[in-house]
Motif scaffolding. Sequence first.
Motif, PDB file in Angstrom:
ATOM      1  N   THR A  17       0.832  -1.211   0.000  1.00 30.03           N
ATOM      2  CA  THR A  17       0.000   0.000   0.000  1.00 30.03           C
ATOM      3  C   THR A  17       0.863   1.256   0.000  1.00 30.03           C
ATOM      4  O   THR A  17       0.616   2.196  -0.765  1.00 30.03           O
ATOM      5  CB  THR A  17      -0.927  -0.004   1.237  1.00 30.03           C
ATOM      6  N   ILE A  18       1.879   1.262   0.848  1.00 32.70           N
ATOM      7  CA  ILE A  18       2.720   2.450   0.984  1.00 32.70           C
ATOM      8  C   ILE A  18       3.556   2.670  -0.275  1.00 32.70           C
ATOM      9  O   ILE A  18       3.675   3.800  -0.760  1.00 32.70           O
ATOM     10  CB  ILE A  18       3.576   2.363   2.259  1.00 32.70           C
ATOM     11  N   SER A  21       1.445   4.243  -2.932  1.00 32.17           N
ATOM     12  CA  SER A  21       1.221   5.664  -2.620  1.00 32.17           C
ATOM     13  C   SER A  21       2.446   6.503  -2.949  1.00 32.17           C
ATOM     14  O   SER A  21       2.328   7.628  -3.439  1.00 32.17           O
ATOM     15  CB  SER A  21       0.885   5.828  -1.138  1.00 32.17           C
ATOM     16  N   LYS A  22       3.626   5.951  -2.682  1.00 30.46           N
ATOM     17  CA  LYS A  22       4.868   6.677  -2.974  1.00 30.46           C
ATOM     18  C   LYS A  22       5.081   6.828  -4.479  1.00 30.46           C
ATOM     19  O   LYS A  22       5.508   7.884  -4.944  1.00 30.46           O
ATOM     20  CB  LYS A  22       6.063   5.978  -2.330  1.00 30.46           C
ATOM     21  N   MET A  37       1.345  13.564   1.444  1.00 26.82           N
ATOM     22  CA  MET A  37       1.054  12.150   1.708  1.00 26.82           C
ATOM     23  C   MET A  37       1.197  11.880   3.196  1.00 26.82           C
ATOM     24  O   MET A  37       2.115  12.358   3.847  1.00 26.82           O
ATOM     25  CB  MET A  37       2.029  11.266   0.928  1.00 26.82           C
ATOM     26  N   SER A  38       0.272  11.099   3.715  1.00 27.94           N
ATOM     27  CA  SER A  38       0.307  10.681   5.113  1.00 27.94           C
ATOM     28  C   SER A  38       0.132   9.172   5.144  1.00 27.94           C
ATOM     29  O   SER A  38      -0.630   8.614   4.362  1.00 27.94           O
ATOM     30  CB  SER A  38      -0.845  11.349   5.876  1.00 27.94           C
ATOM     31  N   GLU A  39       0.831   8.493   6.050  1.00 24.82           N
ATOM     32  CA  GLU A  39       0.693   7.038   6.142  1.00 24.82           C
ATOM     33  C   GLU A  39       0.497   6.597   7.588  1.00 24.82           C
ATOM     34  O   GLU A  39       1.043   7.179   8.502  1.00 24.82           O
ATOM     35  CB  GLU A  39       1.893   6.329   5.511  1.00 24.82           C
ATOM     36  N   HIS A  41       0.721   3.028   9.642  1.00 23.33           N
ATOM     37  CA  HIS A  41       1.113   1.627   9.536  1.00 23.33           C
ATOM     38  C   HIS A  41       0.256   0.698  10.383  1.00 23.33           C
ATOM     39  O   HIS A  41       0.066  -0.441  10.039  1.00 23.33           O
ATOM     40  CB  HIS A  41       2.584   1.439   9.935  1.00 23.33           C
ATOM     41  N   VAL A  50      -3.585  -0.968   7.134  1.00 20.26           N
ATOM     42  CA  VAL A  50      -2.640   0.077   6.741  1.00 20.26           C
ATOM     43  C   VAL A  50      -3.415   1.060   5.873  1.00 20.26           C
ATOM     44  O   VAL A  50      -4.217   0.650   5.034  1.00 20.26           O
ATOM     45  CB  VAL A  50      -1.463  -0.508   5.919  1.00 20.26           C
ATOM     46  N   SER A  51      -3.177   2.344   6.077  1.00 23.26           N
ATOM     47  CA  SER A  51      -3.802   3.327   5.196  1.00 23.26           C
ATOM     48  C   SER A  51      -2.806   4.430   4.866  1.00 23.26           C
ATOM     49  O   SER A  51      -1.949   4.769   5.680  1.00 23.26           O
ATOM     50  CB  SER A  51      -5.064   3.930   5.834  1.00 23.26           C
ATOM     51  N   THR A  52      -2.927   4.957   3.657  1.00 24.04           N
ATOM     52  CA  THR A  52      -2.174   6.143   3.279  1.00 24.04           C
ATOM     53  C   THR A  52      -3.147   7.104   2.602  1.00 24.04           C
ATOM     54  O   THR A  52      -4.123   6.687   1.983  1.00 24.04           O
ATOM     55  CB  THR A  52      -0.997   5.827   2.325  1.00 24.04           C
TER      56      THR A  52
END
Length: 193
Positions: A17-18, A21-22, A37-39, A41, A50-52
């Motif tokens: 997921t991360i 997003s990156k 962007m915010s993540e 874990h 997990v959310s971003t």
Amino acid sequence: MSKVKSILFVGVGGQGTILASKILSQGLLESGYDVKMSEVHGMAQRGGSVSTQVRFGEKVYSPLIEKGKADIIVSFEKSEVARWLEYLKDGGHAVVNDYEIHPVPVLIGKESYPEGVKEKVQGEVKNSIFVKAGDIAKELGNIKAQNVVLLGAVIKALELENMDWDGVIERLVPKKAVELNKKAFRVGMDQVK
């Protein structure tokens, strides 16, 4: 583009997921957008949620997406989308991996995997896209590429396919996985009509 777009990625630890997003954030930055962007874990190493959150536009002041404000929810695991639907705005899109990961309580028989998630989402979200990203990634050679399959679908849904995504993938993905991820990205875009 003066309007800010908000994308919420949700999944289970270990699904990439991360990284997805990156890749999205980097591609948008290189194309001149202001990106935040915010993540979160959570219990990522134990298969937890997990959310971003990625927000982009001409000027973005905060990475955080309020309830009812996400333009797109990208769910890397089918049941995760149900937990986060309240964040989706009216008329928003849901891009969902039609793939199940059973948490420990389900595996040991203490709970049941939620039924009817796909039907619920399709009933509530007019713009829902279900992608068998896990199956597609397996066919391409590695299930770990499911995150990039979904990312390709998101890029197509956002109509951002004319950016140098191959270049971003080359810079952010380990060298041995670059070609697989480029293929996964293209196949993901093909999932959106």
